[in-house]
Design an enzyme around this catalytic site. Sequence first.
Site, PDB file in Angstrom:
ATOM      1  N   CYS A  93      75.585  49.257  61.906  1.00  6.84           N
ATOM      2  CA  CYS A  93      75.445  48.475  63.130  1.00  6.84           C
ATOM      3  C   CYS A  93      74.252  47.542  62.997  1.00  6.84           C
ATOM      4  O   CYS A  93      73.172  47.957  62.574  1.00  6.84           O
ATOM      5  CB  CYS A  93      75.245  49.438  64.306  1.00  6.84           C
ATOM      6  SG  CYS A  93      75.014  48.645  65.893  1.00  6.84           S
ATOM      7  N   CYS A  94      74.450  46.262  63.318  1.00  7.84           N
ATOM      8  CA  CYS A  94      73.308  45.338  63.445  1.00  7.84           C
ATOM      9  C   CYS A  94      73.362  44.721  64.835  1.00  7.84           C
ATOM     10  O   CYS A  94      73.990  45.271  65.736  1.00  7.84           O
ATOM     11  CB  CYS A  94      73.289  44.301  62.327  1.00  7.84           C
ATOM     12  SG  CYS A  94      74.615  43.073  62.375  1.00  7.84           S
ATOM     13  N   ALA A  95      72.711  43.604  65.046  1.00 10.35           N
ATOM     14  CA  ALA A  95      72.605  43.067  66.405  1.00 10.35           C
ATOM     15  C   ALA A  95      73.961  42.617  66.958  1.00 10.35           C
ATOM     16  O   ALA A  95      74.354  42.986  68.064  1.00 10.35           O
ATOM     17  CB  ALA A  95      71.614  41.916  66.445  1.00 10.35           C
ATOM     18  N   SER A 101      74.692  43.567  58.929  1.00  8.23           N
ATOM     19  CA  SER A 101      75.556  44.720  58.634  1.00  8.23           C
ATOM     20  C   SER A 101      76.531  44.395  57.509  1.00  8.23           C
ATOM     21  O   SER A 101      76.892  45.271  56.710  1.00  8.23           O
ATOM     22  CB  SER A 101      76.288  45.211  59.885  1.00  8.23           C
ATOM     23  OG  SER A 101      76.948  44.170  60.546  1.00  8.23           O
ATOM     24  N   TYR A 122      75.400  46.002  67.986  1.00  9.09           N
ATOM     25  CA  TYR A 122      74.752  46.666  69.118  1.00  9.09           C
ATOM     26  C   TYR A 122      75.076  45.960  70.425  1.00  9.09           C
ATOM     27  O   TYR A 122      75.281  46.601  71.462  1.00  9.09           O
ATOM     28  CB  TYR A 122      73.232  46.710  68.901  1.00  9.09           C
ATOM     29  CG  TYR A 122      72.473  47.142  70.139  1.00  9.09           C
ATOM     30  CD1 TYR A 122      72.473  48.474  70.543  1.00  9.09           C
ATOM     31  CD2 TYR A 122      71.793  46.214  70.935  1.00  9.09           C
ATOM     32  CE1 TYR A 122      71.799  48.881  71.695  1.00  9.09           C
ATOM     33  CE2 TYR A 122      71.121  46.606  72.078  1.00  9.09           C
ATOM     34  CZ  TYR A 122      71.127  47.936  72.457  1.00  9.09           C
ATOM     35  OH  TYR A 122      70.473  48.324  73.604  1.00  9.09           O
TER      36      TYR A 122
END
Length: 356
Positions: A93-95, A101, A122
């Site tokens: 998971c990234c922003a 990711s 996220y």
Amino acid sequence: MNDGTDYRAILAADTPLIDVRAPVEFQQGAMPGAINLPLMDDDERAAVGTCYKRQGPDAALALGHQRVCGEKRQQRIDAWRAACEKYPHGYLCCARGGQRSHITQQWLREAGVEYPLIKGGYKALRQAAIHITEEQVQKPMVLVGGCTGNGKTQLVQQRPDGVDLEGLAHHRGSSFGRTLEPQLSQASFENLLAVTLLQKQASRWVLEDEGRMIGSNHLPECLRLRMTQASIAVVDDPFERRLERLRDEYFIRMHHDFTHAYGDEQGWQEYGEYLHHGLFAIRRRLGLQRFAELTAKLDTALTEQRRTGSTDAHFNWLVPLLEEYYDPMYRYQLEKKADKIVFRGTFEEVADWLRH
């Protein structure tokens, strides 16, 4: 397997998330099942962000690869790989489910590990959490009210449809409310609340009658509004019974928790400071003279507790604090909601009423 877009299912299952955002982003808000193993640390991310604004995406990407290379890159891949082995059913998971990711996923793939990612990152999970809370708080709701020491939190905790907001916030709501667990960021608290509501799948909610704030966390507005409309069951136990609960919670258990965490000597100092801080926080409302008098009684009680182990002397400052400050304040607040009160009784009577 979920393709990384069924956010409700991911949140409901407490799915492990390998969150590759920078620590500063993670601290601002994260999901309950997330562990932070960043692609870039805060300084690296700041440098790449500045480069992106000044020179564009290609230069920023090149700088990122330059800053995270060699041994540093290998260490991060090793950490991700260990997490992937530990959590085989998790996600990256990234922003926003973008470059970070995907880069992490690619580096893992090159190391022989296939691991899925959250599409939308996220931000998508956060939006899902907000929608879950908005939806869940529309269910019927009963609040448990009563002056401090009536066991409201315990009553909520023992119910399958109970949601312990103070437990989620790591704070008991009063000036003496802090626990040894630090409070979460506002977004992380809201995410934890959403996941709790989703997992309980109750047909109604039983909550403690809270103010807008629990320590530094505030209730989501949709929940706060629904709570202003909810029925209230008031616990009214004898004063002596309330004192025994408060003795156990604030003097025996907090002393135990502090000494367990810090050792006997520092734990005692921390415990004393915790009680002093609670009283100091309401000094203006007490009036400075009354504050000084109660502080002197607190000091005497701490000396007595240290010398003999007895907590009885704490009642010399706690009783006036309840009679002059906490009880009148709560009763005043409750009077404003008198039309919402549907039941009054002892702890056992309210517990029994809630079962029907």
